[in-house]
Design a protein around this motif. Structure first.
Motif, mmCIF file in Angstrom:
data_model
loop_
_atom_site.group_PDB
_atom_site.id
_atom_site.type_symbol
_atom_site.label_atom_id
_atom_site.label_comp_id
_atom_site.label_asym_id
_atom_site.label_seq_id
_atom_site.Cartn_x
_atom_site.Cartn_y
_atom_site.Cartn_z
ATOM 1 N N GLY A 181 -20.069 -8.708 14.289
ATOM 2 C CA GLY A 181 -20.513 -9.552 15.391
ATOM 3 C C GLY A 181 -20.092 -10.996 15.284
ATOM 4 N N THR A 182 -19.663 -11.416 14.098
ATOM 5 C CA THR A 182 -19.162 -12.784 13.943
ATOM 6 C C THR A 182 -17.691 -12.846 14.326
ATOM 7 N N GLU A 183 -17.165 -14.062 14.435
ATOM 8 C CA GLU A 183 -15.778 -14.232 14.862
ATOM 9 C C GLU A 183 -14.963 -14.955 13.812
ATOM 10 N N VAL A 184 -13.677 -14.682 13.798
ATOM 11 C CA VAL A 184 -12.731 -15.379 12.938
ATOM 12 C C VAL A 184 -11.527 -15.748 13.792
ATOM 13 N N THR A 185 -10.992 -16.958 13.560
ATOM 14 C CA THR A 185 -9.829 -17.407 14.306
ATOM 15 C C THR A 185 -8.602 -17.376 13.401
ATOM 16 N N LEU A 186 -7.603 -16.621 13.813
ATOM 17 C CA LEU A 186 -6.348 -16.527 13.084
ATOM 18 C C LEU A 186 -5.273 -17.298 13.845
ATOM 19 N N THR A 187 -4.617 -18.207 13.147
ATOM 20 C CA THR A 187 -3.476 -18.913 13.737
ATOM 21 C C THR A 187 -2.220 -18.141 13.358
ATOM 22 N N ILE A 188 -1.563 -17.610 14.374
ATOM 23 C CA ILE A 188 -0.455 -16.674 14.191
ATOM 24 C C ILE A 188 0.864 -17.315 14.595
ATOM 25 N N GLU A 189 1.877 -17.133 13.753
ATOM 26 C CA GLU A 189 3.241 -17.514 14.111
ATOM 27 C C GLU A 189 4.055 -16.240 14.334
ATOM 28 N N ARG A 190 4.718 -16.172 15.485
ATOM 29 C CA ARG A 190 5.465 -14.970 15.845
ATOM 30 C C ARG A 190 6.917 -15.320 16.150
ATOM 31 N N VAL A 191 7.832 -14.558 15.585
ATOM 32 C CA VAL A 191 9.252 -14.737 15.877
ATOM 33 C C VAL A 191 9.545 -14.084 17.226
ATOM 34 N N LEU A 192 10.040 -14.870 18.168
ATOM 35 C CA LEU A 192 10.369 -14.351 19.493
ATOM 36 C C LEU A 192 11.796 -13.836 19.557
ATOM 37 N N ASN A 193 12.698 -14.551 18.903
ATOM 38 C CA ASN A 193 14.098 -14.133 18.873
ATOM 39 C C ASN A 193 14.646 -14.470 17.495
ATOM 40 N N GLU A 194 14.896 -13.428 16.705
ATOM 41 C CA GLU A 194 15.324 -13.643 15.331
ATOM 42 C C GLU A 194 16.688 -14.308 15.251
ATOM 43 N N GLU A 195 17.595 -13.939 16.142
ATOM 44 C CA GLU A 195 18.947 -14.518 16.110
ATOM 45 C C GLU A 195 18.915 -16.010 16.443
ATOM 46 N N ARG A 196 18.113 -16.366 17.419
ATOM 47 C CA ARG A 196 18.037 -17.767 17.823
ATOM 48 C C ARG A 196 17.042 -18.560 16.969
ATOM 49 N N GLY A 197 16.183 -17.842 16.238
ATOM 50 C CA GLY A 197 15.196 -18.512 15.414
ATOM 51 C C GLY A 197 14.041 -19.099 16.196
ATOM 52 N N THR A 198 13.789 -18.593 17.407
ATOM 53 C CA THR A 198 12.691 -19.114 18.231
ATOM 54 C C THR A 198 11.371 -18.458 17.822
ATOM 55 N N LYS A 199 10.325 -19.288 17.775
ATOM 56 C CA LYS A 199 9.009 -18.820 17.350
ATOM 57 C C LYS A 199 7.942 -19.408 18.267
ATOM 58 N N GLU A 200 6.761 -18.798 18.227
ATOM 59 C CA GLU A 200 5.611 -19.364 18.922
ATOM 60 C C GLU A 200 4.398 -19.290 18.004
ATOM 61 N N THR A 201 3.480 -20.239 18.162
ATOM 62 C CA THR A 201 2.250 -20.264 17.376
ATOM 63 C C THR A 201 1.059 -20.203 18.330
ATOM 64 N N GLN A 202 0.092 -19.353 17.989
ATOM 65 C CA GLN A 202 -1.054 -19.173 18.891
ATOM 66 C C GLN A 202 -2.294 -18.837 18.075
ATOM 67 N N ASP A 203 -3.461 -19.329 18.535
ATOM 68 C CA ASP A 203 -4.743 -18.991 17.908
ATOM 69 C C ASP A 203 -5.330 -17.749 18.564
ATOM 70 N N TYR A 204 -5.840 -16.857 17.730
ATOM 71 C CA TYR A 204 -6.516 -15.650 18.206
ATOM 72 C C TYR A 204 -7.942 -15.649 17.653
ATOM 73 N N LYS A 205 -8.931 -15.742 18.535
ATOM 74 C CA LYS A 205 -10.333 -15.646 18.112
ATOM 75 C C LYS A 205 -10.753 -14.184 18.236
ATOM 76 N N ILE A 206 -11.072 -13.579 17.102
ATOM 77 C CA ILE A 206 -11.299 -12.130 17.060
ATOM 78 C C ILE A 206 -12.717 -11.843 16.557
ATOM 79 N N ARG A 207 -13.384 -10.948 17.216
ATOM 80 C CA ARG A 207 -14.746 -10.558 16.845
ATOM 81 C C ARG A 207 -14.701 -9.425 15.818
ATOM 82 N N ARG A 208 -15.419 -9.610 14.735
ATOM 83 C CA ARG A 208 -15.449 -8.587 13.687
ATOM 84 C C ARG A 208 -16.323 -7.412 14.123
ATOM 85 N N GLU A 209 -15.883 -6.213 13.749
ATOM 86 C CA GLU A 209 -16.620 -4.994 14.087
ATOM 87 C C GLU A 209 -16.607 -4.030 12.909
ATOM 88 N N ARG A 210 -17.521 -3.087 12.942
ATOM 89 C CA ARG A 210 -17.453 -1.973 11.994
ATOM 90 C C ARG A 210 -16.454 -0.969 12.536
#
Length: 435
Positions: A181-210
Motif C-alpha cells: 500500500g505504500t509507494e516508491v518513486t523510481l527515476t528511470i533512464e531509458r535508451v530511445l535510440n541506441e544508434e543515436r544515443g538518445t535517452k529519456e529520464t522519467q519518474d515513476y511513482k509505483i504502489r507496492r503490492e503483495r
C-alpha cells in the motif's frame, strides 16, 4: 536460477539475474551462530575461504586474494556490523556484482523471491558490469511495475530521490521493497535510440503490492492448421514446473497440432525448474552444462519423459534471461524448437548461495553455464532463428493491455504462428508416405 538442496536455496534468480546453487547447513541459524557473533573476524575469514575455494576465476579477476585476506584479518572488529561492512568491501575488489554478501534480512528476502509470492513493485534487477548502473532485467507481468510501463533494460537512477550511483543490488532491493500500500518513486533512464544515443529520464511513482506469482498462462487457439497451444511462462519459481505440466497435459487432451511457448520478459528463476520444464519438451539430448575453474562440473540431460513431441516455436526477447536462456538454448540446440523474436539478455553465470552462521548469506559466482552446443551466452545472449522487433508504439500497446499479448495484435506472436504453420506442415509431410 535456483536449485533447492537440503533445505537450502540455490539461485540463478532474476532478482539478481543469476543461476544459483545453495549449499551449507540450511536456512536456519546453525550452532556456530553464537561463535560468529562473539568473533566476527571468523565470519570475515569464512567468507574469504569460500571465495578462495569456489570462485569461478582462479586469478580472482586479477586480484591478489591472499593479500586481501591479510589486510582484512589484521583489522579489529567489535561487532558483526563492522564485519559485514568489511566483507562487502572485500568482495567489491572482485569487480563482480553477482558475488555479494547478504545480511540476514537480505538473505531472507532472497529466499522469498523464489517462493512464488513477494511484496514489492514487481521488477527484477541486475547491475551492469561496466557502468555499474542498476538495470531492470524485466518487470513481472500483472504487477504494478508492469502496469506503469517499466521496461527491460531501463536504468534506475534514483529510488525515492536517492541516487543509485555506487549502490549495490541488495541495498536497492531493500529500498524498493516496503509495506503493501505504500509507494516508491523510481527515476528511470531509458535508451530511445541506441544508434543515436538518445535517452529519456522519467519518474515513476509505483504502489507496492503483495504479488502472487502464478507463472503459467495458457490457452487453446484455433488456427488454419488446427488447434494451437499457447503457453506463456513469466518466471521459473517453485510452482512453474507443476503449472507447466498441467498446461501441456490439458492442451494435449485437446489434441493441439503444435505449441507456442512465450518466454518474452521472463527474467529467470530456479535452475531445477528450467531443467524440469525442458524435460517436458525434450525426450533426449543435453539441456545445460556448468563449467567451473577446473572444468565441467555438471551436465543435465533429458530423461525420456517428454509430455509432447509436437512442433514448437519459442518467443524470446531482451528480457528473456538466465533460466529462460537455458531453456530456449536447450530447445534450439537440440533442434526441438524454432526461436522467434529478438536477442536474449545474455546472463550465463552460476552463483552458489550459502547460508552463513549468523543467518546472513553469500552468493558466489562459481561457474558459467553452456548450452548443449557449448555456447557461452554470457554478455552475448541467444540470437533467435527468426528476428522480429517491436516498435515503441507496439510495445506501449501491449504493455497497456496485456490481453493483447499472444493475439493477432502482437506482431511477434503473429510471426511465431507463421513459423509454426510451416513447422506443422513439415511434420505432417514427413508422416505421409511417398507414392
Amino acid at each position: 536460477m535456483v536449485i533447492t538442496k537440503r533445505g537450502l536455496i540455490v539461485s540463478a534468480t532474476a532478482a539478481a539475474l543469476t543461476a544459483v546453487t545453495v549449499t551449507g547447513a540450511g536456512l536456519h541459524l546453525s550452532q556456530s551462530q553464537a561463535f560468529f557473533q562473539e568473533s566476527p573476524k571468523e565470519l570475515v575469514d569464512e567468507v574469504w575461504q569460500i571465495i578462495n575455494r569456489s570462485y569461478v576465476d582462479a586469478t580472482f579477476n586479477q586480484v591478489d586474494w591472499e593479500t586481501v585476506r591479510q589486510d582484512y584479518l589484521t583489522r579489529p572488529y567489535t561487532n558483526k556490523e563492522e564485519a559485514y561492512t568489511a566483507i562487502q568491501e572485500m568482495l567489491e575488489q572482485l569487480g563482480d556484482p553477482y558475488t555479494r554478501f547478504m545480511n540476514p534480512e537480505e538473505f531472507k528476502n532472497m529466499q522469498i523471491d523464489t517462493s512464488g509470492e513477494l511484496t514489492g513493485v514487481g521488477i527484477q534487477i541486475s547491475q551492469d558490469e561496466e557502468t555499474k548502473q542498476l538495470i531492470v532485467i524485466s518487470p513481472i507481468e500483472d504487477t504494478p511495475a508492469f502496469s506503469m510501463g517499466i521496461q527491460a533494460r531501463d536504468a534506475i537512477l534514483k529510488i525515492d530521490g536517492q541516487s543509485t550511483e555506487g549502490m549495490d543490488i541488495n541495498e536497492a532491493v531493500s529500498l524498493i521493497r516496503g509495506p503493501v500500500g505504500t509507494e516508491v518513486t523510481l527515476t528511470i533512464e531509458r535508451v530511445l535510440n541506441e544508434e543515436r544515443g538518445t535517452k529519456e529520464t522519467q519518474d515513476y511513482k509505483i504502489r507496492r503490492e503483495r504479488i502472487e506469482l502464478h507463472p503459467v498462462r495458457y490457452s487453446y487457439q484455433e488456427s488454419p492448421m488446427g488447434g494451437v497451444g499457447y503457453v506463456r511462462l513469466t518466471n521459473f519459481n517453485a510452482i512453474a514446473a507443476e503449472e507447466m505440466s498441467d498446461a501441456i497435459k490439458d492442451l494435449e487432451g485437446q489434441n493441439v497440432s503444435g505449441y507456442i511457448l512465450d518466454l518474452r520478459s521472463n527474467p529467470g528463476g530456479l535452475l531445477h525448474s528450467s531443467i524440469e520444464i525442458a524435460r517436458m519438451w525434450l525426450d533426449s539430448g543435453s539441456i545445460v552444462s556448468t563449467v567451473n575453474r577446473i572444468g565441467e562440473m555438471d551436465r543435465q540431460s533429458a530423461n525420456g519423459r517428454a509430455l509432447t513431441n509436437k512442433p514448437l516455436v519459442v518467443l524470446v526477447d531482451g528480457g528473456s534471461a538466465s533460466a529462460s536462456e537455458i531453456l530456449s538454448g536447450a530447445l534450439r540446440d537440440n533442434e526441438r524448437a524454432v526461436l522467434v523474436g529478438t536477442k536474449t539478455f545474455g546472463k550465463g553465470l552460476v552463483q552458489s548461495v550459502r547460508g552463513l552462521g549468523d543467518g546472513s548469506g553469500l552468493a558466489v559466482t562459481i561457474a558459467k553455464y553452456l548450452t548443449p552446443n557449448g555456447t557461452d551466452i554470457n554478455h552475448e545472449g541467444i540470437t533467435p532463428d527468426v528476428a522480429i522487433e517491436l516498435t515503441e508504439d507496439q510495445q506501449k500497446l501491449l504493455r497497456g493491455d496485456r490481453t493483447l499479448i499472444g493475439s493477432a495484435q502482437d506482431p511477434q506472436y503473429t510471426k511465431a504462428m507463421e513459423v509454426l504453420r510451416q513447422e506443422i506442415a513439415t511434420a505432417r509431410a514427413r508422416r505421409i508416405p511417398a507414392n
